[in-house]
Design a protein around this motif. Structure first.
Motif, PDB file in Angstrom:
ATOM      1  N   ASP A 135     -84.779  39.930  24.425  1.00  0.00           N
ATOM      2  CA  ASP A 135     -85.298  40.884  23.441  1.00  0.00           C
ATOM      3  C   ASP A 135     -84.930  42.281  23.955  1.00  0.00           C
ATOM      4  O   ASP A 135     -85.692  42.903  24.681  1.00  0.00           O
ATOM      5  CB  ASP A 135     -86.809  40.695  23.313  1.00  0.00           C
ATOM      6  N   PRO A 136     -83.745  42.778  23.606  1.00  0.00           N
ATOM      7  CA  PRO A 136     -83.239  44.028  24.195  1.00  0.00           C
ATOM      8  C   PRO A 136     -84.160  45.215  23.922  1.00  0.00           C
ATOM      9  O   PRO A 136     -84.336  46.074  24.782  1.00  0.00           O
ATOM     10  CB  PRO A 136     -81.884  44.241  23.502  1.00  0.00           C
ATOM     11  N   GLN A 137     -84.753  45.237  22.738  1.00  0.00           N
ATOM     12  CA  GLN A 137     -85.678  46.311  22.392  1.00  0.00           C
ATOM     13  C   GLN A 137     -86.876  46.304  23.336  1.00  0.00           C
ATOM     14  O   GLN A 137     -87.275  47.340  23.889  1.00  0.00           O
ATOM     15  CB  GLN A 137     -86.118  46.120  20.930  1.00  0.00           C
ATOM     16  N   GLY A 138     -87.448  45.103  23.540  1.00  0.00           N
ATOM     17  CA  GLY A 138     -88.584  44.969  24.449  1.00  0.00           C
ATOM     18  C   GLY A 138     -88.196  45.317  25.873  1.00  0.00           C
ATOM     19  O   GLY A 138     -88.955  45.965  26.601  1.00  0.00           O
ATOM     20  N   LYS A 139     -86.998  44.892  26.268  1.00  0.00           N
ATOM     21  CA  LYS A 139     -86.497  45.178  27.621  1.00  0.00           C
ATOM     22  C   LYS A 139     -86.384  46.693  27.840  1.00  0.00           C
ATOM     23  O   LYS A 139     -86.771  47.207  28.890  1.00  0.00           O
ATOM     24  CB  LYS A 139     -85.117  44.503  27.779  1.00  0.00           C
ATOM     25  N   ALA A 140     -85.873  47.396  26.838  1.00  0.00           N
ATOM     26  CA  ALA A 140     -85.731  48.854  26.938  1.00  0.00           C
ATOM     27  C   ALA A 140     -87.099  49.520  27.093  1.00  0.00           C
ATOM     28  O   ALA A 140     -87.267  50.440  27.903  1.00  0.00           O
ATOM     29  CB  ALA A 140     -85.012  49.392  25.697  1.00  0.00           C
ATOM     30  N   VAL A 141     -88.078  49.040  26.313  1.00  0.00           N
ATOM     31  CA  VAL A 141     -89.429  49.611  26.404  1.00  0.00           C
ATOM     32  C   VAL A 141     -90.022  49.313  27.780  1.00  0.00           C
ATOM     33  O   VAL A 141     -90.642  50.182  28.407  1.00  0.00           O
ATOM     34  CB  VAL A 141     -90.330  49.060  25.273  1.00  0.00           C
ATOM     35  N   ALA A 142     -89.825  48.081  28.275  1.00  0.00           N
ATOM     36  CA  ALA A 142     -90.346  47.712  29.601  1.00  0.00           C
ATOM     37  C   ALA A 142     -89.756  48.625  30.677  1.00  0.00           C
ATOM     38  O   ALA A 142     -90.480  49.124  31.545  1.00  0.00           O
ATOM     39  CB  ALA A 142     -90.029  46.244  29.904  1.00  0.00           C
ATOM     40  N   ASN A 143     -88.437  48.857  30.608  1.00  0.00           N
ATOM     41  CA  ASN A 143     -87.781  49.739  31.587  1.00  0.00           C
ATOM     42  C   ASN A 143     -88.374  51.148  31.526  1.00  0.00           C
ATOM     43  O   ASN A 143     -88.641  51.759  32.558  1.00  0.00           O
ATOM     44  CB  ASN A 143     -86.272  49.795  31.329  1.00  0.00           C
ATOM     45  N   ALA A 144     -88.584  51.654  30.308  1.00  0.00           N
ATOM     46  CA  ALA A 144     -89.139  53.004  30.158  1.00  0.00           C
ATOM     47  C   ALA A 144     -90.561  53.062  30.717  1.00  0.00           C
ATOM     48  O   ALA A 144     -90.947  54.044  31.360  1.00  0.00           O
ATOM     49  CB  ALA A 144     -89.128  53.401  28.680  1.00  0.00           C
ATOM     50  N   LEU A 145     -91.346  52.006  30.494  1.00  0.00           N
ATOM     51  CA  LEU A 145     -92.721  51.978  31.020  1.00  0.00           C
ATOM     52  C   LEU A 145     -92.693  51.932  32.550  1.00  0.00           C
ATOM     53  O   LEU A 145     -93.521  52.581  33.206  1.00  0.00           O
ATOM     54  CB  LEU A 145     -93.487  50.782  30.461  1.00  0.00           C
ATOM     55  N   HIS A 146     -91.750  51.187  33.111  1.00  0.00           N
ATOM     56  CA  HIS A 146     -91.637  51.135  34.580  1.00  0.00           C
ATOM     57  C   HIS A 146     -91.313  52.511  35.149  1.00  0.00           C
ATOM     58  O   HIS A 146     -91.918  52.952  36.107  1.00  0.00           O
ATOM     59  CB  HIS A 146     -90.556  50.125  34.989  1.00  0.00           C
ATOM     60  N   ARG A 147     -90.357  53.191  34.497  1.00  0.00           N
ATOM     61  CA  ARG A 147     -89.971  54.529  34.954  1.00  0.00           C
ATOM     62  C   ARG A 147     -91.152  55.495  34.915  1.00  0.00           C
ATOM     63  O   ARG A 147     -91.262  56.386  35.732  1.00  0.00           O
ATOM     64  CB  ARG A 147     -88.834  55.092  34.078  1.00  0.00           C
ATOM     65  N   SER A 148     -92.062  55.292  33.920  1.00  0.00           N
ATOM     66  CA  SER A 148     -93.203  56.212  33.812  1.00  0.00           C
ATOM     67  C   SER A 148     -94.406  55.698  34.602  1.00  0.00           C
ATOM     68  O   SER A 148     -95.529  56.168  34.422  1.00  0.00           O
ATOM     69  CB  SER A 148     -93.555  56.441  32.341  1.00  0.00           C
ATOM     70  N   GLY A 149     -94.191  54.717  35.496  1.00  0.00           N
ATOM     71  CA  GLY A 149     -95.229  54.359  36.460  1.00  0.00           C
ATOM     72  C   GLY A 149     -96.052  53.123  36.142  1.00  0.00           C
ATOM     73  O   GLY A 149     -96.913  52.732  36.937  1.00  0.00           O
ATOM     74  N   ASN A 150     -95.800  52.481  35.000  1.00  0.00           N
ATOM     75  CA  ASN A 150     -96.569  51.275  34.669  1.00  0.00           C
ATOM     76  C   ASN A 150     -95.871  50.032  35.235  1.00  0.00           C
ATOM     77  O   ASN A 150     -95.325  49.205  34.505  1.00  0.00           O
ATOM     78  CB  ASN A 150     -96.716  51.150  33.149  1.00  0.00           C
ATOM     79  N   LYS A 151     -95.936  49.907  36.559  1.00  0.00           N
ATOM     80  CA  LYS A 151     -95.192  48.859  37.264  1.00  0.00           C
ATOM     81  C   LYS A 151     -95.791  47.470  37.027  1.00  0.00           C
ATOM     82  O   LYS A 151     -95.134  46.453  37.297  1.00  0.00           O
ATOM     83  CB  LYS A 151     -95.198  49.148  38.771  1.00  0.00           C
ATOM     84  N   ASP A 152     -97.065  47.410  36.620  1.00  0.00           N
ATOM     85  CA  ASP A 152     -97.740  46.113  36.512  1.00  0.00           C
ATOM     86  C   ASP A 152     -97.403  45.367  35.230  1.00  0.00           C
ATOM     87  O   ASP A 152     -97.735  44.193  35.088  1.00  0.00           O
ATOM     88  CB  ASP A 152     -99.254  46.299  36.617  1.00  0.00           C
TER      89      ASP A 152
END
Lengths: 82, 82
Positions: B16-33
């Motif tokens: 799910d590339p859209q979901g993957k992109a959102v996950a990456n953005a959330l990781h970058r903004s500190g939501n590692k969990d």
């Protein structure tokens, strides 16, 4: 694996052309009782550990600030699903 | 006004590339969990009258045949909301 579900819908007073197109198609195929269709997003945030109340609060904030556009969309639901 | 909610998600074994992109953005903004994000659709079918069991069965069929693509998507939930 626990996840938090964030549900985002276009605001009620906003035109939803995608939903309108689906409603028209459903009417043409005989489903006259469906008065309107609206199409939004269902976003799953997956966790590898138990979800806490803090996660839920964080997810609510992520939903408002990042996953939805407050000008045209509302976050209608944020729930934990195990 | 009662409505039937149909929820459609990309199949679990599908990228799910859209979901993957959102996950990456959330990781970058500190939501590692948040281990993964998946993005699907939430479709509201509105009715001007009470929703019957027959409507719910019809909505389930509409969800399978018309609102989702069975090759890449699953209907994960069909519920009435009043």
């Amino acid at each position: 694996m626990p996840k938090i579900i964030v549900e985002v819908m276009p605001k009620a007073d906003l035109l939803d052309p995608q939903g309108k197109a689906v409603a028209n198609a459903l009417h043409r195929s005989g489903n006259k009782d469906i008065s309107a269709v609206r199409i939004g997003k269902r976003i799953e945030l997956h966790f590898d550990r138990e979800v806490t109340d803090a996660d839920l609060a964080a997810a609510r904030k992520i939903g408002e600030d990042f996953l939805s556009n407050a000008v045209i969309e509302d976050v209608v639901n944020v729930v934990v699903e195990n």
